[in-house]
Design a protein around this motif. Sequence first.
Motif, PDB file in Angstrom:
ATOM      1  N   ALA A 147       0.857  -1.192   0.000  1.00  0.00           N
ATOM      2  CA  ALA A 147       0.000   0.000   0.000  1.00  0.00           C
ATOM      3  C   ALA A 147       0.888   1.235   0.000  1.00  0.00           C
ATOM      4  CB  ALA A 147      -0.922   0.008   1.209  1.00  0.00           C
ATOM      5  N   VAL A 150      -0.931   6.039   2.472  1.00  0.00           N
ATOM      6  CA  VAL A 150      -2.016   5.674   3.393  1.00  0.00           C
ATOM      7  C   VAL A 150      -2.169   6.769   4.443  1.00  0.00           C
ATOM      8  CG1 VAL A 150      -2.819   4.014   5.102  1.00  0.00           C
ATOM      9  CG2 VAL A 150      -1.587   3.228   3.065  1.00  0.00           C
ATOM     10  N   ARG A 164       4.625   4.307   2.238  1.00  0.00           N
ATOM     11  CA  ARG A 164       4.378   2.986   1.651  1.00  0.00           C
ATOM     12  C   ARG A 164       4.512   1.932   2.740  1.00  0.00           C
ATOM     13  NH1 ARG A 164       9.468   0.659  -0.171  1.00  0.00           N
ATOM     14  NH2 ARG A 164      11.171   2.138   0.141  1.00  0.00           N
ATOM     15  N   LEU A 237      -4.654  -2.533   4.061  1.00  0.00           N
ATOM     16  CA  LEU A 237      -4.333  -3.484   2.996  1.00  0.00           C
ATOM     17  C   LEU A 237      -5.639  -4.162   2.596  1.00  0.00           C
ATOM     18  CD1 LEU A 237      -1.016  -5.039   4.342  1.00  0.00           C
ATOM     19  CD2 LEU A 237      -1.263  -3.410   2.469  1.00  0.00           C
TER      20      LEU A 237
END
Length: 358
Positions: A147, A150, A164, A237
């Motif tokens: 991901a 976020v 990340r 996720l």
Amino acid sequence: MLKKIDWYIIKKFIGTYVFAIALIIAISVVFDINEKIDRFLDPQVPLNAIIFDYYLNFIPYFVNLFSPLFTFIAVIFFTSKMADNSEIIAILSSGMSFRRLMVPYMISALLISASTFYLNGYVIPPANIKRLNFQHTYINNKKVTYASNVQAEVEPGVVVYFDRYDSDMKRGYRFSMEKFEEKHLKSRLTAQRIEYDSAYHWILHNYMIRDFNGMKEEISSGSIKDTTIHIMPSDFLISKSDGERMTNPELRKYIKRQKDRGIGNITIFELEYAKRFSMAMASFILTTIGVSLSSRKVKGGMGFNIGIGLLLSFSYILFMTVSSTFAISGMMSPVMAVWLPNIIYTLIAVYLYNKAPR
């Protein structure tokens, strides 16, 4: 009270439905084995896992998936046969109204609808965990393990950010956590690397904490720090199949939690939750359409009714798929997307019911 003719129709309905579902599941299993035979022949894939982890959980999943379609086909098939044998004419001629004739059909639809809802909301999700884990392990791995960018609110006034995150390494990079009080920034934590341990336990590497108190600023830093952050990798996720693993209470709680945290990309979960309720109603709608269409004796026999029934049932599934796509693209709310086909086909059901022979 239910009469002998009611029990006759209920047995016909449920019997035809079970037979049709069993037939399509048998065909589906054969095609699925043929498609995955190369994988199954791999010595690393245990036979007991194929049977008990995959196919034992594959069957209820597809039974539920095909339930609305074969509810409709079952109604069309056996009611057309009854009409072709003049049984419907005899029933209506005996003084029973068409409305009263619908009672055993609705009871059967209720049984199927309740079973579908219970399976979909409470039985199939735990089974899907084993089925999907088998697929990810031995067939094709579609787990989301990465991901980026976020951002989420983990507590009121506490916002975290990952540049990340790699699930395989359990490691995130360029992490920050900001705390606000009445829209004023009170502290900011940054770390070059963050590692997930368990539950809400995280380990910071090369971190710096800046605390703000009016015009004053205090800075502290270090190489390693254990901390508690109320977020887990599973919160961001997100895989398309994750919703299929959750029971109704779990899915409802998950959606609320993600909304409260400001995490996007949960439309697929809202669709899954709303679809479980709309599918329960589909049995009643499609049953009404099926009876209204096939209760009339036609010159060409029941083939014509079955053809019309298949056309309507496949158009319903197509409509459901298209409207779901609109929800994913943001053009329509998830609830409206899954209920719109039911609303339109309810109108069709009412029209056909009024046109049915009395």
